[in-house]
Design a protein around this motif. Structure first.
Motif, mmCIF file in Angstrom:
data_model
loop_
_atom_site.group_PDB
_atom_site.id
_atom_site.type_symbol
_atom_site.label_atom_id
_atom_site.label_comp_id
_atom_site.label_asym_id
_atom_site.label_seq_id
_atom_site.Cartn_x
_atom_site.Cartn_y
_atom_site.Cartn_z
ATOM 1 N N TYR A 1 11.456 33.816 48.945
ATOM 2 C CA TYR A 1 10.580 34.974 49.314
ATOM 3 C C TYR A 1 9.916 34.147 50.545
ATOM 4 O O TYR A 1 9.635 33.369 50.508
ATOM 5 C CB TYR A 1 9.698 35.131 48.229
ATOM 6 C CG TYR A 1 10.452 35.848 46.948
ATOM 7 C CD1 TYR A 1 10.924 37.302 47.143
ATOM 8 C CD2 TYR A 1 10.857 35.211 45.846
ATOM 9 C CE1 TYR A 1 11.675 37.702 46.267
ATOM 10 C CE2 TYR A 1 11.346 35.985 44.946
ATOM 11 C CZ TYR A 1 11.885 37.255 45.041
ATOM 12 O OH TYR A 1 12.473 38.004 44.015
ATOM 13 N N VAL A 2 9.689 35.350 51.371
ATOM 14 C CA VAL A 2 8.915 34.999 52.642
ATOM 15 C C VAL A 2 7.529 35.295 52.389
ATOM 16 O O VAL A 2 7.214 36.347 51.927
ATOM 17 C CB VAL A 2 9.497 35.957 53.753
ATOM 18 C CG1 VAL A 2 8.761 35.726 54.844
ATOM 19 C CG2 VAL A 2 11.002 35.674 53.944
ATOM 20 N N LYS A 3 6.696 34.324 52.703
ATOM 21 C CA LYS A 3 5.274 34.609 52.428
ATOM 22 C C LYS A 3 4.750 35.588 53.331
ATOM 23 O O LYS A 3 4.011 36.358 53.126
ATOM 24 C CB LYS A 3 4.429 33.157 52.662
ATOM 25 C CG LYS A 3 3.170 33.328 52.090
ATOM 26 C CD LYS A 3 2.644 31.628 52.142
ATOM 27 C CE LYS A 3 1.409 31.446 51.318
ATOM 28 N NZ LYS A 3 0.953 30.019 51.525
ATOM 29 N N SER A 4 4.993 35.540 54.561
ATOM 30 C CA SER A 4 4.527 36.358 55.568
ATOM 31 C C SER A 4 5.521 36.738 56.535
ATOM 32 O O SER A 4 6.581 35.876 56.940
ATOM 33 C CB SER A 4 3.151 36.119 56.378
ATOM 34 O OG SER A 4 3.592 34.991 57.082
ATOM 35 N N LEU A 5 5.345 38.114 57.368
ATOM 36 C CA LEU A 5 6.305 38.135 58.555
ATOM 37 C C LEU A 5 6.392 37.610 59.728
ATOM 38 O O LEU A 5 5.154 37.173 60.071
ATOM 39 C CB LEU A 5 6.283 39.755 58.737
ATOM 40 C CG LEU A 5 6.929 40.588 57.762
ATOM 41 C CD1 LEU A 5 6.491 42.407 57.957
ATOM 42 C CD2 LEU A 5 8.116 40.673 57.312
ATOM 43 N N LYS A 6 7.141 37.222 60.178
ATOM 44 C CA LYS A 6 7.129 36.286 61.590
ATOM 45 C C LYS A 6 7.552 37.363 62.518
ATOM 46 O O LYS A 6 8.856 37.595 62.658
ATOM 47 C CB LYS A 6 8.107 35.054 61.481
ATOM 48 C CG LYS A 6 7.439 34.052 60.558
ATOM 49 C CD LYS A 6 8.491 32.914 60.718
ATOM 50 C CE LYS A 6 7.673 31.714 59.738
ATOM 51 N NZ LYS A 6 8.691 30.671 59.695
ATOM 52 N N LEU A 7 6.602 37.822 63.269
ATOM 53 C CA LEU A 7 6.697 38.894 64.355
ATOM 54 C C LEU A 7 6.821 38.240 65.778
ATOM 55 O O LEU A 7 6.271 37.154 66.209
ATOM 56 C CB LEU A 7 5.823 39.816 64.368
ATOM 57 C CG LEU A 7 5.767 40.472 63.037
ATOM 58 C CD1 LEU A 7 4.463 41.597 63.160
ATOM 59 C CD2 LEU A 7 6.869 41.542 62.707
#
Length: 78
Positions: free
Chosen positions: A4-10
């Motif tokens: 799972y991804v902890k936060s989006l990387k934009l």
């Protein structure tokens, strides 16, 4: 297992006033068509103006001779 991804990387896309390079690339064919039509309209509507004839049209390499008027000396008023 699933990671799972902890936060989006934009990524920040470079823009100028909201216009991105990808957006301009999409508009390029339409802008080229309208730009060409605008130039053709300007040439059409200013063809008989002496200022434009002397400045632009007489200096065209191939078609410039069309705007040079050679009047017979007998037809000139004295």
């Amino acid at each position: 297992m699933v990671n799972y991804v902890k936060s989006l990387k934009l990524k920040k896309v470079p823009h100028f006033g909201g216009l991105t390079p990808f957006l301009l690339l999409g508009y390029a064919p339409s802008l080229a068509l309208w730009g060409g039509a605008t130039v053709a309209a300007i040439f059409t509507f200013t063809e008989h103006w002496p200022l434009f004839q002397d400045t632009f049209y007489k200096k065209l390499p191939i078609m410039g001779k069309l705007w040079i008027k050679d009047v017979d000396p007998q037809d000139l008023p004295q």
